[in-house]
Design an enzyme around this catalytic site. Structure first.
Site, PDB file in Angstrom:
ATOM      1  N   GLU A 114      -9.815   4.167   6.059  1.00 28.70           N
ATOM      2  CA  GLU A 114      -8.994   4.626   7.189  1.00 28.70           C
ATOM      3  C   GLU A 114      -9.819   5.398   8.227  1.00 28.70           C
ATOM      4  OE1 GLU A 114      -6.379   3.314   7.850  1.00 28.70           O
ATOM      5  OE2 GLU A 114      -5.580   2.610   5.935  1.00 28.70           O
TER       6      GLU A 114
ATOM      7  N   GLY B 199       3.105   2.442  10.871  1.00 31.14           N
ATOM      8  CA  GLY B 199       2.881   1.697  12.101  1.00 31.14           C
ATOM      9  C   GLY B 199       2.629   0.231  11.826  1.00 31.14           C
ATOM     10  N   ALA B 200       1.725  -0.048  10.904  1.00 24.76           N
ATOM     11  CA  ALA B 200       1.384  -1.431  10.600  1.00 24.76           C
ATOM     12  C   ALA B 200       0.547  -1.470   9.331  1.00 24.76           C
ATOM     13  CB  ALA B 200       0.609  -2.059  11.749  1.00 24.76           C
ATOM     14  N   MET B 201       0.381  -2.678   8.775  1.00 21.23           N
ATOM     15  CA  MET B 201      -0.297  -2.824   7.486  1.00 21.23           C
ATOM     16  C   MET B 201      -1.196  -4.049   7.486  1.00 21.23           C
ATOM     17  SD  MET B 201      -0.822  -1.751   4.468  1.00 21.23           S
ATOM     18  CE  MET B 201      -1.960  -2.600   3.382  1.00 21.23           C
ATOM     19  N   GLU B 202      -2.406  -3.860   6.966  1.00 15.85           N
ATOM     20  CA  GLU B 202      -3.475  -4.843   7.090  1.00 15.85           C
ATOM     21  C   GLU B 202      -3.527  -5.900   5.994  1.00 15.85           C
ATOM     22  OE1 GLU B 202      -3.876  -1.568   6.241  1.00 15.85           O
ATOM     23  OE2 GLU B 202      -5.513  -1.300   4.815  1.00 15.85           O
ATOM     24  N   ASN B 203      -2.406  -6.263   5.364  1.00 17.09           N
ATOM     25  CA  ASN B 203      -2.415  -7.300   4.321  1.00 17.09           C
ATOM     26  C   ASN B 203      -3.313  -8.469   4.739  1.00 17.09           C
ATOM     27  OD1 ASN B 203      -0.027  -5.883   3.203  1.00 17.09           O
ATOM     28  ND2 ASN B 203       0.925  -6.721   5.038  1.00 17.09           N
TER      29      ASN B 203
ATOM     30  N   HIS C 112      -6.839  -1.915  15.039  1.00 14.91           N
ATOM     31  CA  HIS C 112      -7.032  -1.180  13.784  1.00 14.91           C
ATOM     32  C   HIS C 112      -6.785  -2.086  12.570  1.00 14.91           C
ATOM     33  CE1 HIS C 112      -6.791   2.465  11.180  1.00 14.91           C
ATOM     34  NE2 HIS C 112      -5.965   1.698  10.497  1.00 14.91           N
ATOM     35  N   GLU C 113      -5.643  -2.736  12.549  1.00 16.58           N
ATOM     36  CA  GLU C 113      -5.320  -3.557  11.372  1.00 16.58           C
ATOM     37  C   GLU C 113      -6.272  -4.747  11.268  1.00 16.58           C
ATOM     38  OE1 GLU C 113      -3.569  -1.926   9.509  1.00 16.58           O
ATOM     39  OE2 GLU C 113      -2.530  -0.627  10.945  1.00 16.58           O
TER      40      GLU C 113
ATOM     41  N   GLU D 232       0.849  -1.186   0.000  1.00 19.54           N
ATOM     42  CA  GLU D 232       0.000   0.000   0.000  1.00 19.54           C
ATOM     43  C   GLU D 232       0.889   1.242   0.000  1.00 19.54           C
ATOM     44  OE1 GLU D 232      -2.728   0.476   3.282  1.00 19.54           O
ATOM     45  OE2 GLU D 232      -3.750   2.121   2.269  1.00 19.54           O
TER      46      GLU D 232
END
Ligand code: BES
Ligand code: ZN
Length: 902
Positions: free
Chosen positions: A329, A270-274, A306-307, A130
């Protein structure tokens, strides 16, 4: 709009109005990776077909920093050409039938310092796709409305990369010759390519099996480097709580057999929701009481939530195009905020979380909305999409969802979410689709009745101002409230139409008791709090049977993201601070009083009155809050924390950062001295007993004790007394957890005591092998309250420290951002040395990682507000950056907008 130095290509803007559906669909993707840090080979076999709804045209696939070796159509060679970064295929099979397209490329993960696409971090492969990173892995239709089924085979050396992960389910694995092995993954859900991920390396996992409500079993895993396994319990607990919460609150279950989180120390965000394979910055995974603070624990819970929540809001229903980013988001931030509140439990703990969220909004989003990068929650154009992962898209977007939630009620919102999934599951949609679903599920609601106007929150940038004035008629016992709204111009939007603004309010009598509310035309009084909807430029409401002149408590719970202007008297604010039934507005009243005093001092002719900025009445009111046995410690800590320098600066037309810093420091000192005895008792009565727990109540007690210690050290430093600094050092040494230890260290550093140096040294020795704790060590020093310009030389010295590296984003943020973005008193030097340092670091970072560089570039967004000499030297520094011919689009967009004449 962008002016480029001669000889440069013009970076092109992408416009929302230019959206066209894709001319091609990609139904399936089979990816095979031969992983090698220096040269990874990627075979991408796609099944494609023409989109019958779009006029026939060439296939244009995006690619970046790839070496192309072969292109096959249905197994045979084909002609192709390159057009800039695009691979163009013009002679593809006619007709609607699907066909195979195979593309072989190679890339160099170990040269990838941008951390977008496929990269290596400490010997492990990671991906970040992303928004537009997939094109750095293979040629593709890199846009979120193209959703495909993925099957991924990873091949790599078995000793160096024993763990091979991708999205979905593991369908096959085994050994290959030459010490290599493979794993094949299949994702049962279609997805846009930005949700693709792979990980390969030496990792270990904490595993947890859970049962969903329907009785299905799922495997949860948290992968980290060997040695970090002991720090994964909180992340796993947070994940389990997230799964349970989404099912209980929204009826959204986990739709995967296996859900993995992997931590990496090199990560831009911070982080990624793959899908099924979230990749996290270690900062939001690893925690132990010895190494992580309460804030870290709370952040981990929020980010894991969140993720995870993106699995439905973002992944199952995704964005049609990147202009709709807030669709996922803003909604997901709203969901993680609600999750944290529900986890915190008590009403006052919820209010504390709300105050913290509003503080972020006001100190970061309001300035963005007032500056050169102002943009709507759904922007109309962008140059570099990475620059639009902003507080406006995230936090203001969440406020827009929260207003919808409040307008239709909690149950109505849950119904709206149901309808949203019934209509759009599996689709790539727009913010309109979301708002429509919430409104349609709630016909007759204020949202449904004014939906088109409400949606101006998506299209108009800028923070609306609401002016309130009340008039009491003692004869008629009527109270008339007038609300007016306006919104300042923002770049490209000179005129704004009225917003739909929900204003929750109550009325208090002068003893602070809540009055029953009865509007003109109503038969009876009804409750003590209600929501008025302001949708015109000016409106009036008349309350009847109001027996005495009331004190209005307006915008309770911060019911809309606006600036509320009310002419409160000090006495009215003191009443609200002492008595408001709404905890948010109690805090707000205190902040208004503190801000008022700060602004009076800042605009005073000289600093002769700086020792007595706070008057006795306000000090007494604050003392009462501090001593009130009914109030939560966390709430007290918020009330007794002064508005930030950034927030104060936003209230001024012309900003002298040094004067703001001096006044705020003087206020802190006065608070420390005047409440000395009370700080002492607050410190002593908020000592935790028993085992460490990171829950909201315990964290609140530690936060208040920490503030008390800071105040006691400040006071001691002023009076020359050595007892409290000594006690603080002892506390630093004995502390059983990182929160207490770090707060003690921060108290010593914050007051500039001589004991700070040995304590810092000891801290470094203790934690030299823990990168996340070293980040705190750097950040504390770079963010320290400036005394006679001491911070910048220290920051420069720390840049040369053996533990510093600008290549690791966390480390760069901990030192450089803490100084440039989070320490205005130290950064805005009259000699311009802070700005020179900033421009050098922006350029240095831009050569390595444009995304991170562009965030740093935003530090001078508000330069036009600065007084001289800061204003001129800031412009010069920005111009120096802008003059460079080889800037990334990311940084170019930020500095060009900063210099633009509106
Ligand atoms: N989707 C984002 C991560 C992302 C952002 C990737 C920008 C690429 C570019 C993720 O869901 C996210 O929003 N992460 C936040 C943390 C969250 C708790 C707000 C982040 O990384 O800051
Ligand atoms: Zn997100």
């Amino acid at each position: 709009m962008l002016l480029m130095p001669d000889g440069q290509g013009q970076p092109t803007a992408t416009h929302r109005s230019d959206y066209q559906p894709p001319a091609w669909w990609i139904d399936t993707v089979e990816l095979t990776f031969d992983l090698d840090p220096a040269k990874t080979r990627v075979l991408n076999k796609m099944r494609l077909r023409r989109n019958p709804e779009v006029a026939a045209q060439a296939l244009r696939l995006e690619g970046e920093e790839l070496n192309l070796s072969r292109v096959l159509v249905n197994g045979a060679g084909t002609s192709f050409k390159m057009d800039g970064s695009q691979l163009v295929l013009e002679n593809l099979p006619e007709g609607p039938e699907p066909f195979d397209l195979e593309i072989f490329t190679t890339c160099a993960p170990d040269k990838n310092t941008q951390l977008m696409g496929l990269y290596v971090s400490q010997g492990t492969f990671f991906t970040q796709c992303e928004a537009e990173g997939f094109r750095r892995i293979t040629y593709f239709l890199d846009r979120p409305d193209v959703m495909a089924s993925y099957t991924v085979t990873l091949r790599a050396d078995k000793t160096a990369y024993p763990v091979l992960l991708s999205n979905g389910n593991l369908v096959e694995q085994g050994d290959l010759e030459g010490g290599r092995h493979f794993a094949k993954w299949h994702d049962p859900h279609k997805k846009p390519c930005y949700l693709f991920a792979l990980v390969a390396g030496k990792l270990v996992a904490r595993q947890q099996r859970i049962l969903s409500r329907s009785g299905t079993e799922h495997l949860l895993e948290v992968y980290v480097r060997p040695g970090d396994l002991g720090k994964t319990e909180h992340a796993m607990n947070s994940l389990m709580a997230s799964v349970a919460w989404d099912e209980a609150r929204f009826g959204l279950p986990l739709d995967l057999e296996r859900f993995m989180i992997v931590a990496t120390s090199d990560f831009n965000m911070g982080a990624m929701e793959n899908k099924g394979l979230n990749i996290f910055n270690t900062k939001y995974v690893l925690a132990s009481e010895a190494t992580a603070t309460d804030t870290d624990f709370a952040n981990i819970e929020a980010v894991v939530g969140h993720e995870y929540f993106h699995n439905w809001t973002g992944n199952r229903i995704t964005c049609r195009d990147w202009f709709q980013l807030s669709l996922k988001e803003g909604l997901t931030v709203f969901r993680d905020q609600e999750f944290s509140m529900d986890m915190a439990g008590s009403p006052s703990a919820r209010a504390v979380k709300r105050i913290e969220d509003v503080r972020v909004l006001r100190s970061a989003q309001f300035p963005e909305d007032a500056g050169p990068m102002a943009h709507a929650v759904r922007p109309d154009s962008y140059i570099e999409i990475n620059n639009f992962y902003t507080v406006t898209i995230y936090e203001k977007g969440a406020e827009v969802v929260r207003m919808m939630h409040n307008l239709v009620g909690r149950d109505g919102f849950a119904q709206g979410m149901k309808l949203y999934f019934a209509r759009h599951d599996g689709q790539a949609v727009t913010c309109d689709d979301f708002a429509q679903a919430i409104a349609d599920a709630n016909p007759g609601s204020a949202l449904a009745l004014q939906l088109e106007q409400f949606k101006r929150w998506y299209s108009q940038a800028g923070t609306p101002r609401v002016q309130a004035s009340g008039q009491y008629d003692p004869e008629a016992q009527r109270y008339t409230l007038t609300l007016r709204q306006s919104c300042p111009a923002t770049p490209g939007q000179p005129h704004k139409a009225p917003f739909v603004i929900p204003v929750e309010l109550g009325l208090l009598n002068h003893a602070g008791q809540a009055l029953a509310l009865q509007l003109e035309g109503e038969q009876t009084a009804n409750g003590n709090s209600r929501t008025l909807v302001l949708d015109g430029a000016e409106q009036q409401w008349t309350f009847i049977n109001v027996v005495q002149a009331p004190v209005p408590s307006l915008l309770r719970g911060f019911s809309a993201p606006v600036v509320l202007e009310v002419d409160y008297s000090d006495a009215e604010l003191l009443t609200l601070l002492a008595h408001d039934q709404d905890a948010f507005n109690r805090w707000e009243a205190g902040q208004r009083l503190l801000l008022r005093r700060a602004l009076q001092a800042i605009t005073a002719p000289d600093d002769s009155q700086d020792a007595a900025i706070l008057d006795e009445a306000l000090l007494q009111a604050l003392r009462q809050v501090l001593l009130d046995p009914q109030l939560d410690a966390a709430f007290k800590e918020l009330v007794l924390t002064l508005p930030s320098e950034t927030y104060i600066a936003e209230q001024l037309e012309v900003v002298n950062p040094q004067r703001i810093h001096a006044v705020r420091e003087a206020m802190r000192l006065q608070l420390a001295l005047a409440l000395h005895i009370d700080w002492q008792s607050a410190y002593e009565t908020h000592q935790a007993s028993g085992a460490y727990r990171p829950d909201a109540a315990s964290a609140g007690r530690r936060a208040l004790a920490g503030l008390a210690l800071t105040m006691l050290c400040l006071g001691a430093q002023h009076s020359g007394d050595s007892i409290w600094p000594g006690k603080t050092l002892q506390r630093f040494k004995d502390a059983g957890n990182m929160t207490d230890r770090f707060n003690a260290l921060a108290a010593l550093v914050g007051c500039g005591h001589a004991l700070a140096a040995p304590a810092l040294e000891r801290f470094h020795t203790l934690f030299k092998d823990d990168p996340l704790v070293l980040d705190k060590w750097f950040a504390l020093q770079a963010g320290a309250s400036d005394r006679a310009g001491h911070v910048l030389p220290l920051v420069k010295q720390l840049m040369a420290h053996p533990d510093f590296t600008i290549k690791n984003p966390n480390r760069a943020r901990s030192l450089i951002f803490s100084y440039c973005n989070a320490n205005p008193g130290a950064f805005h030097r009259a000699d311009a040395a802070g700005y020179v340092f900033w421009s050098e670091r922006v350029l240095e970072l831009d050569a390595i990682n444009p995304q991170v560089a562009a965030r740093l570039a935003r530090a001078l967004d508000r330069w036009k507000k600065l007084a001289e000499p800061w204003r001129s030297s800031a412009r010069e520094a920005i111009a120096r950056v802008a003059a460079r011919a080889d800037l990334s689009n990311d940084v170019r967009e930020v500095v060009t907008r900063a210099l633009a004449e509106e």
